[in-house]
Design a protein around this motif. Sequence first.
Motif, PDB file in Angstrom:
ATOM      1  N   THR A  12      20.949 -22.877  61.260  1.00 48.74           N
ATOM      2  CA  THR A  12      19.841 -22.635  62.185  1.00 48.74           C
ATOM      3  C   THR A  12      19.322 -23.938  62.797  1.00 48.74           C
ATOM      4  N   THR A  13      19.339 -25.049  62.010  1.00 46.71           N
ATOM      5  CA  THR A  13      18.879 -26.317  62.581  1.00 46.71           C
ATOM      6  C   THR A  13      20.017 -27.211  63.042  1.00 46.71           C
ATOM      7  N   ALA A  14      21.177 -27.096  62.385  1.00 45.91           N
ATOM      8  CA  ALA A  14      22.275 -27.984  62.769  1.00 45.91           C
ATOM      9  C   ALA A  14      23.626 -27.307  62.578  1.00 45.91           C
ATOM     10  N   ALA A 211      16.840 -23.354  56.896  1.00 49.87           N
ATOM     11  CA  ALA A 211      15.759 -23.249  57.869  1.00 49.87           C
ATOM     12  C   ALA A 211      15.414 -21.782  58.131  1.00 49.87           C
ATOM     13  N   GLY A 212      16.451 -20.968  58.390  1.00 52.62           N
ATOM     14  CA  GLY A 212      16.209 -19.577  58.756  1.00 52.62           C
ATOM     15  C   GLY A 212      16.241 -18.631  57.575  1.00 52.62           C
ATOM     16  N   THR A 213      17.064 -18.954  56.580  1.00 51.74           N
ATOM     17  CA  THR A 213      17.255 -18.059  55.436  1.00 51.74           C
ATOM     18  C   THR A 213      17.443 -18.856  54.151  1.00 51.74           C
ATOM     19  N   GLY A 234      12.808 -22.457  55.731  1.00 52.55           N
ATOM     20  CA  GLY A 234      11.851 -23.510  56.078  1.00 52.55           C
ATOM     21  C   GLY A 234      11.039 -23.229  57.334  1.00 52.55           C
ATOM     22  N   GLU A 253       5.513 -28.787  61.627  1.00 50.27           N
ATOM     23  CA  GLU A 253       6.771 -29.286  61.038  1.00 50.27           C
ATOM     24  C   GLU A 253       6.579 -30.729  60.546  1.00 50.27           C
ATOM     25  N   LYS A 256       4.454 -30.784  57.484  1.00 47.99           N
ATOM     26  CA  LYS A 256       5.253 -30.322  56.338  1.00 47.99           C
ATOM     27  C   LYS A 256       6.085 -31.472  55.787  1.00 47.99           C
ATOM     28  N   LEU A 257       6.793 -32.177  56.688  1.00 43.73           N
ATOM     29  CA  LEU A 257       7.673 -33.244  56.230  1.00 43.73           C
ATOM     30  C   LEU A 257       6.875 -34.365  55.552  1.00 43.73           C
ATOM     31  N   GLY A 329      17.792 -27.966  53.094  1.00 42.78           N
ATOM     32  CA  GLY A 329      16.700 -28.825  53.548  1.00 42.78           C
ATOM     33  C   GLY A 329      15.387 -28.576  52.821  1.00 42.78           C
ATOM     34  N   ALA A 330      15.026 -27.303  52.645  1.00 46.44           N
ATOM     35  CA  ALA A 330      13.735 -26.992  52.034  1.00 46.44           C
ATOM     36  C   ALA A 330      13.721 -27.278  50.535  1.00 46.44           C
ATOM     37  N   ILE A 333      11.451 -30.249  49.168  1.00 45.25           N
ATOM     38  CA  ILE A 333       9.991 -30.182  49.031  1.00 45.25           C
ATOM     39  C   ILE A 333       9.608 -30.660  47.623  1.00 45.25           C
TER      40      ILE A 333
END
Length: 407
Positions: A12-14, A211-213, A234, A253, A256-257, A329-330, A333
Amino acid sequence: MRDVSIGIDIGTTAVTTAVVERMADGTIAVRGIGRAPSAGLRRGMIVDVDATAQSIRRSVLEASKASGATIRAAVVGIGGTHLGSFTTRGAVAVTRTDGEITEQDATRALAAAEGFISKNPNREIVHVIPREFRVDGQGGVMDPVGLVGMKLEVEALVIDGARPALQNIVKACELAGIEVRDWVANVVAASSVLLNDQQRELGAMLLDLGAGTTDFAIFEEGRLLDAGVIPIGGTHITADIAIGLRTNIAAAEQIKLRYASALPDPRATRRDTIALGDFVRGDSSVFAVRDLVDIIGARLTDVFELATKAMKRVGRAGLLPGGIVLVGGAASIPAIQELARRELRLPVETATELSIEGMPLDAPTEFAVSIGLALWEGRGLRFAPRHANRFGSIWEGIKRVLRTFVP
Ligand SMILES: Nc1ncnc2c1ncn2[C@@H]1O[C@H](COP(=O)(O)OP(=O)(O)OP(=O)(O)O)[C@@H](O)[C@H]1O
Ligand SMILES: [Mg+2]
């Protein structure tokens, strides 16, 4: 000739592309990687084929430059909430007169299991993965080849997806000049390089927080028990922050980061604040970091609840001694491991390195899916029935449709 294979993860992001090479001595080397921001995807599903094709082209070009390889075909990953799973069974009579089970018998049993799946014109099978074979009623067999018996049965996990979603993936790749060699569920590919044999044997779950799932795969006794997709990632956390802090998505965003945590920092006080003016010019609002952490913790708790549900579905909630492996990615955290441990009641670790059969691979874990996909080529699934023309026929179908509309 060099033995090079390519994997493409359309996230979703890359969009990430990996070029791996198998050396004559059996070792594997990552020769090049490519990463391009992705466009045209929502929740891991393509909504704009041309935009996605553009991202694929860029990612492939980068990987091609880095590796020196010409890229015309690849193994492509499948993600998105349209993926589903269920169980099927099949049985065949052993062919050889002396009763020795051959590779062909196993393949036929699996084909029989696939034949039992009721046909649905809107769904397409992605995998039929054997969970267990039975020889004359005796279960628990992973590899029946060479055993002696009269009847061979198989229980298999089927992973399927929405036909249009899969067609769009093939179409986006073809538009980018890439022939789809094979397709593999993202999380199945990732688990082949992120979980070790011991974890797969003892029982473990991979959670890829994208990101999406959030994708999951559950293993036990070396078998894939189940795999699927949780519809939270995310971007949902970012959206929650935007609503909670009444700010725009871009600022949310960044916040969050900079400030994300899954649990409150015990040393923090109510006076620890976020000034929105640091992110949005002219905004004078101030929020407590504690409130941000509550927002993030709540969403992650939802994810872990759904992960527990997935474990329950296969009767393994709290029963996977190999633990939970977090990636994506998420998963970066802070304090996410503690929250996951509390919610899932299992040991939790974050994946830090890639390996295949104990061989470390020199690449960051964000390339786990694309590298897993590349390594799939030529290895794939044992006993899997061949679908030689599947991708060809899907593309032919699309071309036919296009021809109808394009004068
Ligand atoms: N340090 C961080 N803290 C919090 N979130 C982060 C951090 N780094 C990345 N993320 C989030 O991780 C997500 C991107 O993860 P990833 O790159 O795994 O997604 P993807 O593979 O493109 O998506 P998907 O697999 O869902 O299609 C984004 O939502 C991003 O905000
Ligand atoms: Mg991903």
